[in-house]
Design a protein around this motif. Structure first.
Motif, short mmCIF file in Angstrom:
data_model
loop_
_atom_site.label_atom_id
_atom_site.label_comp_id
_atom_site.label_asym_id
_atom_site.label_seq_id
_atom_site.Cartn_x
_atom_site.Cartn_y
_atom_site.Cartn_z
N ILE A 12 -10.23 -78.82 -34.87
CA ILE A 12 -9.04 -78.39 -34.15
C ILE A 12 -9.38 -77.13 -33.35
O ILE A 12 -9.87 -76.14 -33.90
N THR A 13 -9.10 -77.16 -32.05
CA THR A 13 -9.31 -75.99 -31.20
C THR A 13 -8.01 -75.60 -30.50
O THR A 13 -7.51 -76.35 -29.66
N PRO A 14 -7.42 -74.45 -30.86
CA PRO A 14 -6.31 -73.91 -30.08
C PRO A 14 -6.87 -73.28 -28.81
O PRO A 14 -7.92 -72.63 -28.85
N SER A 15 -6.19 -73.47 -27.71
CA SER A 15 -6.77 -73.05 -26.42
C SER A 15 -5.71 -72.46 -25.52
O SER A 15 -4.59 -72.96 -25.44
N TYR A 16 -6.11 -71.37 -24.82
CA TYR A 16 -5.26 -70.86 -23.75
C TYR A 16 -6.10 -69.97 -22.83
O TYR A 16 -6.60 -68.93 -23.24
N GLY A 75 -1.29 -69.87 -34.10
CA GLY A 75 -0.95 -70.47 -35.38
C GLY A 75 -0.18 -71.76 -35.23
O GLY A 75 -0.45 -72.75 -35.94
N HIS A 76 0.77 -71.78 -34.31
CA HIS A 76 1.54 -72.99 -34.04
C HIS A 76 0.63 -74.12 -33.57
O HIS A 76 0.77 -75.28 -33.99
N ALA A 77 -0.33 -73.78 -32.71
CA ALA A 77 -1.25 -74.80 -32.19
C ALA A 77 -2.11 -75.39 -33.30
O ALA A 77 -2.31 -76.61 -33.37
N VAL A 78 -2.65 -74.54 -34.18
CA VAL A 78 -3.49 -75.04 -35.27
C VAL A 78 -2.67 -75.90 -36.22
O VAL A 78 -3.10 -76.98 -36.65
N ASN A 79 -1.48 -75.45 -36.58
CA ASN A 79 -0.61 -76.26 -37.46
C ASN A 79 -0.33 -77.62 -36.84
O ASN A 79 -0.36 -78.65 -37.53
N GLY A 87 -8.65 -86.75 -40.12
CA GLY A 87 -9.75 -86.47 -41.04
C GLY A 87 -9.28 -85.77 -42.30
O GLY A 87 -8.28 -85.04 -42.31
N GLU A 88 -10.04 -85.98 -43.38
CA GLU A 88 -9.73 -85.29 -44.64
C GLU A 88 -10.35 -83.89 -44.66
O GLU A 88 -9.92 -83.02 -45.43
N ILE A 89 -11.37 -83.66 -43.82
CA ILE A 89 -12.01 -82.36 -43.70
C ILE A 89 -11.68 -81.79 -42.33
O ILE A 89 -11.80 -82.49 -41.31
N ILE A 90 -11.27 -80.53 -42.29
CA ILE A 90 -10.82 -79.90 -41.04
C ILE A 90 -11.69 -78.70 -40.72
O ILE A 90 -11.99 -77.87 -41.60
N GLY A 91 -12.07 -78.58 -39.45
CA GLY A 91 -12.68 -77.36 -38.93
C GLY A 91 -11.79 -76.76 -37.87
O GLY A 91 -11.23 -77.48 -37.04
N TRP A 92 -11.62 -75.45 -37.92
CA TRP A 92 -10.78 -74.73 -36.94
C TRP A 92 -11.72 -73.87 -36.10
O TRP A 92 -12.28 -72.92 -36.59
N LEU A 93 -11.90 -74.27 -34.85
CA LEU A 93 -12.84 -73.58 -33.96
C LEU A 93 -12.08 -73.09 -32.73
O LEU A 93 -11.60 -73.89 -31.93
N ASN A 94 -11.97 -71.80 -32.58
CA ASN A 94 -11.27 -71.25 -31.42
C ASN A 94 -12.02 -71.54 -30.13
O ASN A 94 -13.23 -71.82 -30.14
N SER A 95 -11.32 -71.45 -29.01
CA SER A 95 -11.86 -71.93 -27.73
C SER A 95 -12.91 -71.02 -27.12
O SER A 95 -13.41 -71.30 -26.02
N ASP A 96 -13.26 -69.92 -27.80
CA ASP A 96 -14.38 -69.09 -27.33
C ASP A 96 -15.48 -68.99 -28.37
O ASP A 96 -16.46 -68.25 -28.18
N ASP A 97 -15.37 -69.75 -29.47
CA ASP A 97 -16.38 -69.74 -30.53
C ASP A 97 -17.23 -71.00 -30.46
O ASP A 97 -16.89 -71.96 -29.76
N ASN A 168 -0.62 -78.20 -48.42
CA ASN A 168 0.04 -77.81 -49.66
C ASN A 168 0.37 -76.32 -49.75
O ASN A 168 1.21 -75.92 -50.55
N VAL A 169 -0.32 -75.49 -48.96
CA VAL A 169 0.03 -74.05 -48.93
C VAL A 169 0.87 -73.73 -47.69
O VAL A 169 1.02 -72.57 -47.32
N ASN A 170 1.39 -74.78 -47.06
CA ASN A 170 2.29 -74.64 -45.90
C ASN A 170 1.59 -74.15 -44.65
O ASN A 170 2.23 -73.58 -43.75
N GLY A 171 0.29 -74.39 -44.56
CA GLY A 171 -0.44 -74.10 -43.32
C GLY A 171 -0.44 -72.63 -42.95
O GLY A 171 -0.33 -71.74 -43.80
N ILE A 172 -0.58 -72.38 -41.66
CA ILE A 172 -0.66 -71.02 -41.15
C ILE A 172 0.74 -70.43 -40.99
O ILE A 172 1.67 -71.11 -40.57
N ASN A 173 0.87 -69.17 -41.34
CA ASN A 173 2.11 -68.43 -41.09
C ASN A 173 2.17 -68.09 -39.60
O ASN A 173 1.45 -67.22 -39.13
N GLU A 174 3.02 -68.77 -38.87
CA GLU A 174 3.05 -68.65 -37.41
C GLU A 174 3.62 -67.32 -36.93
O GLU A 174 3.51 -67.00 -35.74
N SER A 175 4.21 -66.55 -37.82
CA SER A 175 4.71 -65.23 -37.41
C SER A 175 3.58 -64.22 -37.28
O SER A 175 3.78 -63.15 -36.71
N LEU A 176 2.40 -64.55 -37.80
CA LEU A 176 1.26 -63.64 -37.74
C LEU A 176 0.48 -63.85 -36.45
O LEU A 176 0.52 -64.92 -35.85
#
Length: 417
Positions: A12-16, A75-79, A87-97, A168-176
Motif C-alpha cells: 500500500i502506497t499513500p501518495s500526494y 492515515g485515511h489513505a493507508v486504511n 493479501g494476508e501480508i501487508i507492506g506500507w511504503l510511502n511514495s518517497d521511500d 483488529n486494532v482498528n487500523g491507523i488513527n486518522e487524527s494523527l
C-alpha cells in the motif's frame, strides 16, 4: 512453489504530489524477486505529474492499481488501501521511500517460518533526495511493548504486518499526522507478536517536504507526548532530549506551555481561568485563578508580554489579596519572573496603574480599558522553575538537568478492545 501457492503480499502506497520520487518507489516494488504481489497506490488527487506516472504503470502492469481522489490524509489513505487489499501480508511504503531488492521474499519466508508473528520488521537507511545514504535508521530488536517508550524502534517502510492484526486494532488513527506508525506499532504490540530481522529491507527518504523534517516540532512533539501518555502514562526523557537538543532555539516558554498541556512534570500548577482577553490584551486588573496540587506547590509566575503604549508600566502583584511586590516595566518586550509561594489553589491579581481606551486614541472602535499584552502567563512549580532558569541560562545543559531531575518509568496501559 508456484505463484498461486505463495502468500499474496499487498503493498500500500499513500501518495500526494511526490512525482519526483514515486517512480523509484514503484520500481522498487515491481522489480522484487517475489512475484505474488498486489500493489495499490492511494493518491490524494495530486496536482503534479504523479497521476500520469500512475496511469503509465496501470496500463503495463497487471499487479498494479491506483485510485486518485481527495482523501483525509495519509492515515485515511493507508486504511482505505488495507481494506481494499486481498493479501494476508501487508507492506506500507510511502511514495518517497523504497524497498531493497529481495526484501519482500525475506519477509514472506520469515512469516512462513513463524506463522504466529503479526509484524516482521528489519533495518533501514535514511536517504536523501538523490537516494544517497545519510545514515542507518535507529531500529531495535523487539522484546516487549515498553521497548517503544524511549523511541519508535521500527523503521516504518521496513515493516510488514498481517492484515488481520491491523484490522483488529482498528487500523491507523486518522487524527494523527506525525505519529501514525508509532501509535500503530504500540497498539499491535499490546496484543500480538512482533519480530526483528537483522537485515536491511528499505530506505526512508529525508527531504525538506518530508513531514519528519517539515513538522517535527510543531506537530511531532505534541503528538509524541500525547501518544506516550496514552500508552505509557508518561513520556520518556529520551524523546525530550531529542527535541530540546535539536530545537533549543525556540526557547523555554514554548516548551513550558507544551509540557503543561501534557503534564510532563506531573501535577504542576495550572491556570483554571483568567480575565485576559482572547487577543492577549489585559485590563488594568489581570486576575488569574490557579489550581495547585500541594505535592507540587507554586513557586513563581512567568509573564511574557508587550508594553506598547507606556514608557513606564507599573504593576502591583497580589496573591490571595495579599500584596507581594511592585514591578516597573520599561521595555516594549518584557519578561517578568515573579516569585510566589502557595501550596493551595490561589488567585493572583496584577494591578496596573496605567490604562488606555483604543477608541479614544482613534485606533479603532474598541472601547475596552487596556494596559498591556500578556502573551504567556505560566505558573511554575519548583521543578518547572528550575527547568526555566536552566534552559534560559545554560541551554546546552538542559538534557543533563532532565536526567538528574526527572525519573520516569512507563506503566503499560492495556487496550480496551
Amino acid at each position: 512453489m508456484y505463484k498461486d501457492e505463495l502468500p499474496l503480499v499487498s503493498i500500500i502506497t499513500p501518495s500526494y504530489n511526490q512525482g519526483k520520487f514515486i517512480r523509484e518507489t514503484i520500481e522498487s516494488v515491481l522489480t522484487q524477486d517475489y512475484k505474488n504481489i498486489e500493489y495499490i497506490v492511494l493518491d490524494g488527487k495530486s496536482t503534479d505529474d504523479t497521476v500520469d506516472i500512475l496511469k503509465e504503470y496501470a496500463k503495463s502492469e497487471p499487479r498494479f492499481q491506483f485510485i486518485s481522489e481527495p482523501d483525509h490524509g495519509q492515515g485515511h489513505a493507508v486504511n482505505k488501501g488495507v481494506k481494499m487489499a486481498s493479501g494476508e501480508i501487508i507492506g506500507w511504503l510511502n511514495s518517497d521511500d523504497t524497498y531493497f531488492p529481495g526484501a519482500i521474499k525475506k519477509i514472506v519466508d520469515f512469516f512462513e517460518r513463524y506463522p504466529y508473528l503479526e509484524v516482521v520488521y528489519g533495518k533501514g537507511y535514511h536517504i536523501d533526495e538523490k537516494s544517497n545514504i545519510i545514515n542507518s535508521y535507529p531500529v531495535k530488536p523487539y522484546k516487549k511493548p515498553e521497548d517503544f517508550f524511549d523511541f519508535n524502534i521500527i523503521c516504518q517502510p521496513a515493516a510488514f504486518f498481517r492484515k488481520e492484526a491491523f484490522i483488529n486494532v482498528n487500523g491507523i488513527n486518522e487524527s494523527l499526522y506525525f505519529t501514525l506508525d508509532y501509535d500503530l506499532w504500540i497498539r499491535i504490540a499490546k496484543k500480538y507478536s512482533l519480530r526483528f530481522i537483522n537485515d536491511y529491507l528499505a530506505n526512508s527518504r529525508l527531504h525538506p517536504d518530508a513531514k519528519t523534517m517539515a513538522s517535527a516540532l510543531d506537530r511531532g512533539l505534541p503528538e509524541i507526548l500525547d501518544i506516550s501518555n496514552k500508552h505509557f502514562g508518561t513520556v520518556s526523557n529520551n524523546w525530550l532530549y531529542h527535541f530540546l537538543t535539536h530545537y533549543n532555539e525556540i526557547g523555554p516558554y514554548w516548551y513550558l506551555n507544551l509540557f503543561k498541556n501534557f503534564d510532563v512534570f506531573k501535577n504542576s500548577p495550572k491556570i483554571i481561568t483568567t480575565n485576559r482577553y482572547e487577543d492577549f490584551w489585559t485590563g488594568p486588573s489581570l486576575q488569574i485563578n490557579i489550581e495547585i496540587d500541594q505535592r507540587n506547590p507554586l513557586e513563581a509566575l512567568l509573564i511574557k508580554g508587550e508594553n506598547i503604549i507606556f514608557h513606564n508600566l507599573e504593576l502591583r502583584v497580589y496573591l490571595n489579596n495579599e500584596f507581594i511586590n511592585k514591578y516597573t516595566v520599561k521595555e516594549k518586550d518584557f519578561e517578568l519572573e515573579i516569585p510566589l509561594s502557595s501550596s493551595q489553589s490561589s488567585i493572583i491579581e496584577i494591578k496596573c496603574s496605567h490604562q488606555f481606551t483604543p477608541s479614544n486614541l482613534g485606533i479603532n472602535v474598541d472601547s475596552r480599558s487596556l494596559s498591556y499584552i500578556a502573551r504567556d502567563i505560566i505558573p511554575l512549580s519548583h521543578k518547572e522553575h528550575d527547568f526555566y532558569n536552566k534552559f534560559k541560562n545554560e541551554p546546552n545543559t538542559i538534557c543533563q538537568w532532565l536526567n538528574n531531575n526527572r525519573k520516569e518509568t512507563p506503566t503499560l496501559i492495556l487496550p480496551e478492545y
